[in-house]
Design an enzyme around this catalytic site. Structure first.
Site: not given
Ligand code: MRU
Length: 341
Positions: A46-47, A89, A235, A244-245
Site C-alpha cells: 500500500r502507499g 485501487r 495519493d 490523501n488518507k
Molecule cells: O490506503 P493506503 O494505506 O494505501 O493510503 C496511503 C496514504 O494515504 C499515504 O499517505 C499516501 O499513499 C502517500 S505514501 C508516500
C-alpha cells in the site's frame, strides 16, 4: 529488504506483508496476478509510490505468466492484466502510472523474450528511481525543518509506503541524517491504523522519537502548541487538491486555523495536474472495516456505513509541496510546476 521487489531466482514479486505489522514481519511471494491483486486490495502492499512499483512489477509478472505464442498475443494479455491491476485501487495515481510506464516500455520489443526483459527492466527502474527520488525529495524537505521541530503526520508515508526511505517520513529521515533533532506525532489513522501499526513501527526501528495519538486528538495537540509542522504524503495531486488518507483534510483545516505549516511530500509521479478534484474517484472500502476492529465487532452489523479511503485537501490549505524537483509554494502555478517537472 525493500517494501516490494522482484525475486530473480523465482521470477515472482516479493513484498513485506503490511497487514501483519507490527505483530509480525513477514515477506510474502506473489507469482500470480490474482495474488498481487489480492495483496493490493487487502493493503498487504500500500502507499502510492509502493503501488507504482507494484503496478510495474505486475506488468512484468503478466509478461512472464503469459502463455501467448506471439508478441501480439502477449501484448493483448499484458494490456488486459494492466487494466485489472489498475482497477484494484482507483485513487492512488501511481498505480496506473506504474502499469502504463511498463506497458509503454514493452512497445519497442521485437519478440516475447525481449518483451519480458523490457518489462522487468522498466519495473526495476521504477523501484530504483523511487528510492532515489525520495532521497532527493527528503533533502529538499529537510530544509523546511528546524532543529527541535515536532512534526505531525497522518497515515504512513514512510519507507513502507514507498520502495524505500519514504516521502513525508523521508523528509524526517533526511533532516535527522543532517543532525536535526526531529520528533514525530503519528495519528493512528482509522480505520486501518496505518499510523499506529506501521508509522510508529517504522520510526521506532530507526530510533526516531514518535508519539502516537488518535486522529481526533490532532486538533487538541495543534491548539496546545505541540506541533511545529504537519507533513503528509499524497495519493494524487490534481490542479486544485491533494488526495490523501481520510482525515488529512481535517488536519489541514486545524493547521491553517493555528498557523501551522501544512506540507505535502510527494514524487512528481503523484501529480495529475491535467485533472481537477471533482474528476477523481475516491475509493470506497468495505463496511466491515468500521464494524470490526480486527475480529472484534464494534458496531451493529446492519448499521449504514460510509467508508471513503481518502479525502481531498484544497490547495488553499497547503503551505508547500515537496518534490524531488524542489519545493513548490502557492499559488502552485501549473505552468511553473510543469516546467520544473
Ligand atoms: O490506503 P493506503 O494505506 O494505501 O493510503 C496511503 C496514504 O494515504 C499515504 O499517505 C499516501 O499513499 C502517500 S505514501 C508516500
Amino acid at each position: 529488504m525493500r517494501t516490494i521487489d522482484w525475486d530473480i531466482k523465482k521470477n515472482c514479486i516479493v513484498m513485506i506483508d503490511q497487514t501483519l505489522l507490527p505483530r509480525e514481519y513477514k515477506v510474502i511471494e506473489c507469482s500470480t496476478i490474482d495474488c498481487l491483486c489480492e495483496a493490493i486490495i487487502k493493503l498487504r502492499v500500500r502507499g502510492a509510490p509502493a503501488l507504482g512499483a507494484a503496478g510495474g512489477f505486475g506488468v512484468a509478472l503478466a509478461a512472464h505468466e503469459s502463455k501467448a505464442s506471439t508478441l501480439d498475443g502477449m501484448m493483448k494479455d499484458i494490456e488486459a492484466t494492466g487494466q485489472t491491476i489498475i482497477s484494484t485501487r482507483p485513487t492512488a495515481v501511481n498505480l496506473s502510472w506504474g502499469v502504463k510506464r511498463v506497458l509503454n516500455a514493452v512497445e519497442d520489443a521485437r519478440n516475447i523474450k525481449e518483451a519480458r526483459l523490457f518489462a522487468l527492466d522498466e519495473a526495476k527502474a521504477i523501484a530504483d528511481e523511487d528510492v532515489e527520488k525520495n532521497k532527493e525529495l527528503g533533502e529538499y524537505g529537510a530544509m523546511l525543518l528546524e532543529n527541535g521541530d515536532t512534526v505531525m503526520t497522518h497515515c504512513n508515508a514512510g519507507r513502507l509506503a514507498c520502495v524505500d526511505w519514504g516521502t513525508a517520513l523521508g523528509v524526517i529521515r533526511s533532516a535527522r541524517a543532517q543532525g536535526k533533532d526531529i520528533k514525530v506525532i503519528s495519528c493512528e489513522t482509522r480505520p486501518l491504523n496505518q499510523g499506529s501499526r506501521i508509522t510508529t513501527w517504522e520510526l521506532m526501528q530507526d530510533k526516531i522519537p514518535v508519539t502516537l495519538i488518535t486522529d481526533s486528538m490532532s486538533g487538541h495537540v495543534m491548539r496546545m502548541g505541540m506541533v511545529d509542522k504537519v507533513i503528509v504524503g499524497a495519493d494524487r495531486i490534481t490542479q486544485d487538491a491533494v488526495f490523501n488518507k481520510i482525515g488529512t483534510y481535517t488536519h489541514s483545516v486545524v493547521a491553517k486555523e493555528h498557523d501551522i505549516p501544512f506540507y505535502v511530500a510527494a514524487p512528481v509521479s503523484t501529480f495529475d495536474f491535467e485533472r481537477m478534484e471533482d474528476e477523481i474517484e475516491i475509493e470506497l472500502r468495505k463496511s466491515e472495516e468500521l464494524k470490526f476492529f480486527g475480529s472484534h465487532q464494534i458496531a451493529p452489523l446492519d448499521v449504514e456505513v460510509y467508508n471513503p479511503a481518502f479525502d481531498a485537501t484544497p490547495m488553499e490549505n497547503v503551505s508547500a509541496i515537496i518534490t524531488e524537483n524542489g519545493v513548490f509554494y502557492p499559488p502552485f502555478l501549473l505552468e511553473e510546476v510543469k516546467i520544473k517537472i
